[in-house]
Write a protein that holds these residues in place. Structure first.
Motif, PDB file in Angstrom:
ATOM      1  N   UNK A 135       5.290  13.678 -37.466  1.00 22.79           N
ATOM      2  CA  UNK A 135       4.303  12.725 -37.979  1.00 22.79           C
ATOM      3  C   UNK A 135       3.176  12.556 -36.958  1.00 22.79           C
ATOM      4  N   UNK A 136       1.966  12.310 -37.466  1.00 23.41           N
ATOM      5  CA  UNK A 136       0.866  12.051 -36.540  1.00 23.41           C
ATOM      6  C   UNK A 136       0.806  10.562 -36.199  1.00 23.41           C
ATOM      7  N   UNK A 137      -0.229  10.143 -35.473  1.00 23.32           N
ATOM      8  CA  UNK A 137      -0.312   8.756 -35.003  1.00 23.32           C
ATOM      9  C   UNK A 137      -0.484   7.758 -36.143  1.00 23.32           C
ATOM     10  N   UNK A 138      -0.881   8.254 -37.334  1.00 29.50           N
ATOM     11  CA  UNK A 138      -1.024   7.379 -38.500  1.00 29.50           C
ATOM     12  C   UNK A 138       0.213   7.412 -39.393  1.00 29.50           C
ATOM     13  N   UNK A 139       1.307   7.940 -38.865  1.00 27.99           N
ATOM     14  CA  UNK A 139       2.576   8.037 -39.611  1.00 27.99           C
ATOM     15  C   UNK A 139       2.462   8.904 -40.855  1.00 27.99           C
ATOM     16  N   UNK A 140       1.622   9.919 -40.801  1.00 26.13           N
ATOM     17  CA  UNK A 140       1.495  10.884 -41.896  1.00 26.13           C
ATOM     18  C   UNK A 140       2.356  12.094 -41.573  1.00 26.13           C
ATOM     19  N   UNK A 141       3.207  12.499 -42.520  1.00 25.12           N
ATOM     20  CA  UNK A 141       4.064  13.667 -42.327  1.00 25.12           C
ATOM     21  C   UNK A 141       3.233  14.930 -42.450  1.00 25.12           C
ATOM     22  N   UNK A 142       3.269  15.761 -41.392  1.00 26.44           N
ATOM     23  CA  UNK A 142       2.503  16.993 -41.388  1.00 26.44           C
ATOM     24  C   UNK A 142       3.381  18.234 -41.472  1.00 26.44           C
TER      25      UNK A 142
END
Length: 204
Positions: A180-187
């Motif tokens: 996850x990135x810093x915005x809690x988006x699963x990549x």
């Protein structure tokens, strides 16, 4: 009069060159990602990924391609990056600017079941585990401070998960790593089955 004609000819030539450069850049920017087969050798299959760019769509295409092609894959950026002689491959190490991707899924007799190389890390990325398991499945949710995915982040992630996955590989038939990135988006997700002998990778 002669000078005017020469000047006009020069201007026309410059305009034609400018249009040619513009069209080349336009065609490149609109070119779809494409990987093609180069050659099989005794221990792997070579492919070429021309015009690779360190951007989401090109990276996603790379991993989608790797999921569809089992075994050991070596993907280079240019046909001149590798040479072959008597069934043996020789990598040209002189130009590290060209991409070099390695995906290994050896058979069950191999000591190291999985290996992925998409970059030689240029900048260290710090990761932290935010969830260690979900519903009795070894599912590590891992977070890092980034906005968009690139090969440097992914290789750091592979190196990190490789350092922490030995116990999981030995004790769990099925386990997952999610990035996850810093915005809690699963990549990104790595999914391992059969105690690490097979993996799939997915970019969201």
């Amino acid at each position: 009069m002669k000078k005017i004609i020469i000047s006009l000819f020069v201007v026309i030539c410059l305009i034609a060159i400018a249009f040619a450069i513009r069209n080349t850049l336009y065609n490149r920017s609109n070119k779809e990602p494409h990987i093609y087969h180069l050659q099989d050798v005794y221990n792997c299959t070579y492919y070429v990924y021309p015009e690779f760019r360190d951007e989401y769509s090109y990276i996603k295409y790379l991993f989608d391609f790797s999921n569809e092609h089992p075994g050991t894959l070596v993907i280079v950026g240019n046909e001149n990056d590798v040479s072959f002689e008597d069934g043996i491959d020789y990598i040209n190490e002189s130009n590290r600017k060209n991409p070099y991707f390695f995906f290994s899924r050896p058979d069950s007799s191999a000591l190291c079941y999985e290996r992925i190389r998409v970059s030689f890390p240029q900048k260290k990325i710090d990761f932290r585990i935010i969830t260690d398991s979900v519903n009795n499945i070894e599912r590590k949710k891992i977070k890092a401070d980034f906005e968009n995915i690139n090969v440097n982040i992914l290789q750091n992630f592979f190196d990190y998960s490789s350092d922490i996955d030995y116990k999981s590989r030995k004790s769990n038939n099925y386990y997952i790593y999610e990035l996850y990135n810093h915005s809690d988006i699963l990549f990104f997700k790595q999914m391992y089955t059969d105690y690490g002998k097979y993996f799939t990778v997915k970019i969201y």
